[in-house]
Design a protein around this motif. Structure first.
Motif, PDB file in Angstrom:
ATOM      1  N   GLU A  57       0.810  -1.228   0.000  1.00 21.68           N
ATOM      2  CA  GLU A  57       0.000   0.000   0.000  1.00 21.68           C
ATOM      3  C   GLU A  57       0.840   1.273   0.000  1.00 21.68           C
ATOM      4  N   ASP A  58       2.152   1.150   0.095  1.00 24.52           N
ATOM      5  CA  ASP A  58       3.031   2.307  -0.048  1.00 24.52           C
ATOM      6  C   ASP A  58       3.316   2.628  -1.515  1.00 24.52           C
ATOM      7  N   THR A  59       2.868   1.767  -2.409  1.00 19.14           N
ATOM      8  CA  THR A  59       3.070   1.997  -3.832  1.00 19.14           C
ATOM      9  C   THR A  59       2.409   3.302  -4.259  1.00 19.14           C
ATOM     10  N   ALA A  60       3.184   4.187  -4.851  1.00 17.30           N
ATOM     11  CA  ALA A  60       2.671   5.503  -5.238  1.00 17.30           C
ATOM     12  C   ALA A  60       3.770   6.293  -5.941  1.00 17.30           C
ATOM     13  N   MET A  61       3.376   7.414  -6.531  1.00 14.81           N
ATOM     14  CA  MET A  61       4.334   8.415  -6.973  1.00 14.81           C
ATOM     15  C   MET A  61       4.612   9.310  -5.765  1.00 14.81           C
ATOM     16  N   TYR A  62       5.887   9.489  -5.468  1.00 14.11           N
ATOM     17  CA  TYR A  62       6.290  10.289  -4.322  1.00 14.11           C
ATOM     18  C   TYR A  62       6.830  11.635  -4.808  1.00 14.11           C
ATOM     19  N   TYR A  63       6.317  12.698  -4.204  1.00 15.80           N
ATOM     20  CA  TYR A  63       6.665  14.052  -4.602  1.00 15.80           C
ATOM     21  C   TYR A  63       7.345  14.790  -3.453  1.00 15.80           C
ATOM     22  N   CYS A  64       8.330  15.570  -3.810  1.00 22.21           N
ATOM     23  CA  CYS A  64       8.992  16.489  -2.899  1.00 22.21           C
ATOM     24  C   CYS A  64       8.325  17.852  -3.040  1.00 22.21           C
ATOM     25  N   ALA A  65       8.197  18.572  -1.925  1.00 17.97           N
ATOM     26  CA  ALA A  65       7.552  19.881  -1.980  1.00 17.97           C
ATOM     27  C   ALA A  65       8.199  20.827  -0.972  1.00 17.97           C
ATOM     28  N   ALA A  66       8.095  22.131  -1.265  1.00 15.50           N
ATOM     29  CA  ALA A  66       8.632  23.178  -0.391  1.00 15.50           C
ATOM     30  C   ALA A  66       7.533  24.174  -0.076  1.00 15.50           C
ATOM     31  N   GLY A  67       7.506  24.646   1.160  1.00 19.09           N
ATOM     32  CA  GLY A  67       6.483  25.597   1.556  1.00 19.09           C
ATOM     33  C   GLY A  67       6.896  26.430   2.746  1.00 19.09           C
ATOM     34  N   GLY A  68       5.956  27.248   3.233  1.00 16.41           N
ATOM     35  CA  GLY A  68       6.216  28.074   4.388  1.00 16.41           C
ATOM     36  C   GLY A  68       6.182  27.268   5.677  1.00 16.41           C
ATOM     37  N   TYR A  69       6.682  27.885   6.765  1.00 16.24           N
ATOM     38  CA  TYR A  69       6.769  27.172   8.043  1.00 16.24           C
ATOM     39  C   TYR A  69       5.409  26.657   8.480  1.00 16.24           C
ATOM     40  N   SER A  70       4.378  27.446   8.275  1.00 14.00           N
ATOM     41  CA  SER A  70       3.039  27.049   8.730  1.00 14.00           C
ATOM     42  C   SER A  70       2.481  25.874   7.948  1.00 14.00           C
ATOM     43  N   ASP A  71       3.086  25.560   6.827  1.00 15.46           N
ATOM     44  CA  ASP A  71       2.609  24.440   6.022  1.00 15.46           C
ATOM     45  C   ASP A  71       3.070  23.105   6.584  1.00 15.46           C
TER      46      ASP A  71
END
Length: 123
Positions: free
Chosen positions: A89-103
């Motif tokens: 169930e961990d099968t997936a496309m994995y994405y990296c992301a960047a955001g603000g501290y509150s995110d």
């Protein structure tokens, strides 16, 4: 131009491990909350893990707690995700992301996204 480039995906059997990496450019990396998200076929995107700019706090989705570990190397502008005890169930496309501290805690509202790396876990 902001770039987040993921690597390290692949196919492994259940119970195995993988380590994902994400190299960032075009942003002041040390100022950003960074995170990993995933999307499986036919499912909505979900937050896997996030880490605050200084690396002092991290947050995990319930389904990966105790199995995955997020970390970052600010001098190298690189984010990691160590994934152990992998399940189909961990099968997936994995994405990296960047955001603000509150995110970070909300795992919502990230500003920049990579193109993803595919993780496939066989039973």
């Amino acid at each position: 131009q902001v770039q987040l480039v993921e690597s390290g995906g692949g196919s492994v059997q259940a119970g195995g491990s993988l380590r994902l990496s994400c190299e960032a450019s075009g942003i002041t990396y040390r100022n950003y909350c960074m995170g990993w998200f995933r999307q499986a076929p036919g499912k909505e995107r979900e937050g896997v893990a996030t880490i605050t700019p200084g690396g002092t706090l991290s947050y995990y989705g319930d389904s990966v707690k105790g199995r995955f570990t997020i970390s970052r190397d600010n001098p190298k502008n690189t984010l990691y995700l160590q994934m152990n005890s992998l399940k189909p169930e961990d099968t997936a496309m994995y994405y990296c992301a960047a955001g603000g501290y509150s995110d970070c805690q909300s795992m919502n509202g990230m500003d920049y996204w990579g193109k993803g790396t595919l993780v496939t876990i066989s039973s």
